[in-house]
Scaffold this motif. Structure first.
Motif, PDB file in Angstrom:
ATOM      1  N   ALA A 190       0.822  -1.212   0.000  1.00  0.00           N
ATOM      2  CA  ALA A 190       0.000   0.000   0.000  1.00  0.00           C
ATOM      3  C   ALA A 190       0.857   1.264   0.000  1.00  0.00           C
ATOM      4  O   ALA A 190       0.504   2.264  -0.629  1.00  0.00           O
ATOM      5  N   ILE A 191       1.996   1.220   0.708  1.00  0.00           N
ATOM      6  CA  ILE A 191       2.872   2.391   0.746  1.00  0.00           C
ATOM      7  C   ILE A 191       3.537   2.613  -0.605  1.00  0.00           C
ATOM      8  O   ILE A 191       3.744   3.757  -1.033  1.00  0.00           O
ATOM      9  N   MET A 192       3.875   1.533  -1.314  1.00  0.00           N
ATOM     10  CA  MET A 192       4.573   1.654  -2.600  1.00  0.00           C
ATOM     11  C   MET A 192       3.658   2.030  -3.751  1.00  0.00           C
ATOM     12  O   MET A 192       4.145   2.293  -4.850  1.00  0.00           O
ATOM     13  N   THR A 193       2.345   2.084  -3.530  1.00  0.00           N
ATOM     14  CA  THR A 193       1.427   2.398  -4.623  1.00  0.00           C
ATOM     15  C   THR A 193       1.641   3.814  -5.154  1.00  0.00           C
ATOM     16  O   THR A 193       1.699   4.039  -6.375  1.00  0.00           O
ATOM     17  N   VAL A 194       1.769   4.774  -4.255  1.00  0.00           N
ATOM     18  CA  VAL A 194       1.919   6.172  -4.678  1.00  0.00           C
ATOM     19  C   VAL A 194       3.218   6.402  -5.448  1.00  0.00           C
ATOM     20  O   VAL A 194       3.200   6.945  -6.558  1.00  0.00           O
ATOM     21  N   PHE A 201       6.249   7.804 -10.157  1.00  0.00           N
ATOM     22  CA  PHE A 201       7.623   7.826 -10.648  1.00  0.00           C
ATOM     23  C   PHE A 201       7.970   6.635 -11.554  1.00  0.00           C
ATOM     24  O   PHE A 201       8.719   6.800 -12.508  1.00  0.00           O
ATOM     25  N   ILE A 202       7.421   5.466 -11.276  1.00  0.00           N
ATOM     26  CA  ILE A 202       7.860   4.283 -12.020  1.00  0.00           C
ATOM     27  C   ILE A 202       7.045   4.089 -13.292  1.00  0.00           C
ATOM     28  O   ILE A 202       7.597   3.870 -14.380  1.00  0.00           O
ATOM     29  N   LEU A 203       5.725   4.179 -13.198  1.00  0.00           N
ATOM     30  CA  LEU A 203       4.890   3.954 -14.379  1.00  0.00           C
ATOM     31  C   LEU A 203       5.125   4.976 -15.492  1.00  0.00           C
ATOM     32  O   LEU A 203       5.177   4.578 -16.672  1.00  0.00           O
ATOM     33  N   PRO A 204       5.248   6.284 -15.219  1.00  0.00           N
ATOM     34  CA  PRO A 204       5.546   7.207 -16.337  1.00  0.00           C
ATOM     35  C   PRO A 204       6.838   6.868 -17.060  1.00  0.00           C
ATOM     36  O   PRO A 204       6.899   6.912 -18.304  1.00  0.00           O
TER      37      PRO A 204
END
Length: 330
Positions: free
Chosen positions: A298-302, A307-310
């Protein structure tokens, strides 16, 4: 002749930026050299504090009552002046002083006379920070475009935060110190079990554990050393354990203290009781680690979305977009 201008990047002089970065790097090197040459040994401070406590307890045994009080209650001229100033303002209460002393001990600050400094900070800091903010908001035009509610919130927040600043600082130190002690408590109890099964007395066992864990868990080693010293000097051994429970704001330590007091009173086996407590605290530490691991997705979702998906989309779709653009251009 006009002065020649250096190379620029996005309208910024590269030489000027390089000069500033060089100055920052040189300053950082100087700070690193100063920090490396002026490093202090934390063990020396803890040994000095333990020796002072040993001398206080020794003076409480061999000295006269008047000298005993002077030794056990450390006073200074500055503290006396602050105390008299606060007493004249009718803001110094014994309950507040005792509560501040307990918080200082739980934060690892052994100078109990600094409790009046905490109370003085609650009185002075709102004047130093809230007063200027009150002037800037209502005495100048600096916040003229703010609504009355926002201006009032800024002033009230500055007063409240400045009043709570000493308590927040102590609470932060207490929390960090409590977490460090909680982390090393199961290992300390295992060593206590070994010492008890080896035939050592309680005070010798505490001293041995403090010596072994002093570098890995300095906060816990310091508390065990103090307890060992008080066990050797105080006539009431129960008071030494209760002092340790007062200095550490942790329920697990209170359980250990209760077990030690019952062992001293009823003569129950110490090793078996400590072994049960050690297993319980170790399971609790494992469950706490599992809880943190369960919260990690849950913490890594934001950060994943921001930052990672773009970057992933750019790497995957970038070549295709460039190919489509070249085809349309031709």
């Amino acid at each position: 002749m006009a002065p020649t201008q250096g190379p620029t990047l996005l309208g910024i002089d590269v030489l000027w930026v390089a000069t500033i970065l060089s100055a920052v790097a040189a300053f950082a090197v100087l700070v690193a050299i100063y920090a490396a040459t002026t490093v202090r040994n934390p063990m020396a401070r803890r040994v000095k504090m333990l020796n002072e406590r040993r001398e206080q307890l020794k003076a409480g045994i061999v000295a006269t009552p008047s000298k005993r009080r002077a030794k056990l209650v450390q006073r200074s001229d500055t503290t006396d002046r602050i105390r008299s100033f606060l007493s004249s303002l009718k803001v110094l209460q014994d309950e507040q002083v005792k509560a501040a002393q307990v918080k200082l001990l739980q934060a690892g600050i052994r100078r109990r006379e600094w409790a009046v400094g905490v109370i003085l900070g609650r009185l002075v800091l709102p004047i130093l920070f809230g007063g200027p903010m009150l002037y800037f908001v209502y005495g100048t035009d600096m916040f003229a475009d703010w609504s009355p509610l926002k201006a009032y919130g800024l002033v009230a927040g500055s007063f409240i935060l400045s009043y709570k600043a000493p308590d927040l600082y102590l609470k932060n130190r207490i929390q960090k110190r409590t977490d460090a002690i909680r982390k090393g408590l199961p290992d300390a109890l295992d060593l206590l079990v070994i010492c008890a099964e080896a035939g050592l007395t309680v005070d010798a066992a505490f001293g041995r554990v403090a010596k072994e864990l002093g570098r890995a868990y300095p906060e816990l080693g310091e508390e065990f050393s103090l307890t060992a010293i008080e066990l050797g000097f105080l006539t009431d051994r129960r008071a030494a354990f209760e002092n340790m429970a007062m200095r550490i704001n942790l329920d697990a330590i209170r359980g250990v203290v209760t077990t030690m007091i019952q062992t001293e009173k009823y003569g129950t086996p110490l090793a078996s009781a400590l072994r049960v407590l050690s297993a319980e605290f170790r399971n609790e530490r494992m469950m706490r680690a599992e809880e943190k691991a369960a919260r990690l997705p849950a913490i890594m979702t934001v950060p994943l979305i921001l930052f990672i998906l773009p970057v992933l989309f750019i790497v995957i779709l970038g070549p295709a977009a460039c190919s489509i653009n070249d085809s349309l251009m031709h």
